[in-house]
Write a protein that holds these residues in place. Structure first.
Motif, PDB file in Angstrom:
ATOM      1  N   PRO A 291      -2.427  32.757  -4.299  1.00 52.84           N
ATOM      2  CA  PRO A 291      -1.523  31.610  -4.471  1.00 52.84           C
ATOM      3  C   PRO A 291      -0.202  31.786  -3.715  1.00 52.84           C
ATOM      4  CG  PRO A 291      -2.475  32.227  -6.572  1.00 52.84           C
ATOM      5  CD  PRO A 291      -2.888  33.280  -5.585  1.00 52.84           C
ATOM      6  N   LYS A 292       0.263  33.019  -3.564  1.00 52.54           N
ATOM      7  CA  LYS A 292       1.492  33.280  -2.814  1.00 52.54           C
ATOM      8  C   LYS A 292       1.329  32.842  -1.355  1.00 52.54           C
ATOM      9  CE  LYS A 292       5.577  35.150  -3.064  1.00 52.54           C
ATOM     10  NZ  LYS A 292       6.612  34.457  -3.792  1.00 52.54           N
ATOM     11  N   THR A 293       0.119  32.934  -0.827  1.00 50.43           N
ATOM     12  CA  THR A 293      -0.149  32.504   0.547  1.00 50.43           C
ATOM     13  C   THR A 293       0.072  31.003   0.682  1.00 50.43           C
ATOM     14  OG1 THR A 293      -1.741  34.288   0.837  1.00 50.43           O
ATOM     15  CG2 THR A 293      -1.917  32.431   2.346  1.00 50.43           C
ATOM     16  N   VAL A 294      -0.455  30.230  -0.263  1.00 45.44           N
ATOM     17  CA  VAL A 294      -0.265  28.770  -0.242  1.00 45.44           C
ATOM     18  C   VAL A 294       1.219  28.456  -0.366  1.00 45.44           C
ATOM     19  CG1 VAL A 294      -0.750  26.609  -1.438  1.00 45.44           C
ATOM     20  CG2 VAL A 294      -2.565  28.317  -1.161  1.00 45.44           C
ATOM     21  N   GLU A 295       1.903  29.175  -1.233  1.00 47.27           N
ATOM     22  CA  GLU A 295       3.344  28.968  -1.409  1.00 47.27           C
ATOM     23  C   GLU A 295       4.089  29.228  -0.103  1.00 47.27           C
ATOM     24  OE1 GLU A 295       6.986  30.945  -3.910  1.00 47.27           O
ATOM     25  OE2 GLU A 295       5.005  30.896  -4.867  1.00 47.27           O
ATOM     26  N   ARG A 296       3.695  30.254   0.633  1.00 49.87           N
ATOM     27  CA  ARG A 296       4.340  30.552   1.922  1.00 49.87           C
ATOM     28  C   ARG A 296       4.087  29.434   2.932  1.00 49.87           C
ATOM     29  NH1 ARG A 296       2.120  36.128   1.126  1.00 49.87           N
ATOM     30  NH2 ARG A 296       3.829  37.301   0.225  1.00 49.87           N
TER      31      ARG A 296
END
Length: 146
Positions: A42-47
């Motif tokens: 999910p951190k990837t999508v946030e980035r």
């Protein structure tokens, strides 16, 4: 709170990828749900949303666009390839047709409007019209239209 000084200049904060953020909301998804579908963190999508310079790998970008019902270029327009101007198509016109068109044009251009009879003007205009129509038909058949 930071204060801008010569030793501490203001830092330009890049904008979020609002297109991607809006598409995720419109699809009724959260970052976590989108990440689950893509099998990424999910951190990837946030980035991808919060760091505009950050773009996913092509396989993920296309999957994101498919899931969100849009295109990669709508979500990341800066990556769109620049279109190269296309050279105009050259349509070969048969020499006989060109000669007829040139002849008709020459007769109309050399027509003395002050002394020509209405019948002569109509005949010259008709031959020019026919030549132009034929040239346009050849061009239209070749797929070059205006």
């Amino acid at each position: 709170m930071s204060t801008a000084t010569p030793l501490n200049p203001p830092v330009a904060v890049p904008e979020r990828n609002m297109r991607l953020a809006a598409a995720i909301v419109e699809a009724g998804l959260t970052y976590v749900e989108l990440a689950d579908r893509l099998q990424v963190d999910p951190k990837t999508v946030e980035r991808w949303v919060n760091e505009p310079g950050r773009r996913p790998y092509a396989r993920h970008a296309h999957a994101v666009a498919r899931i969100l019902g849009t295109t990669v270029w709508d979500l990341w327009p800066a990556g769109r390839p620049q279109e190269q101007p296309q050279a105009p198509a050259v349509v070969p016109i048969p020499p006989v047709l060109l000669a007829a068109a040139r002849d008709a044009l020459s007769r109309v251009e050399n027509l003395d409007l002050g002394s020509a009879s209405p019948t002569a003007m109509a005949m010259h205009l008709g031959s020019l019209s026919a030549a132009l129509r034929t040239v346009l038909d050849v061009v239209d058949v070749s797929g070059v239209t205006g």
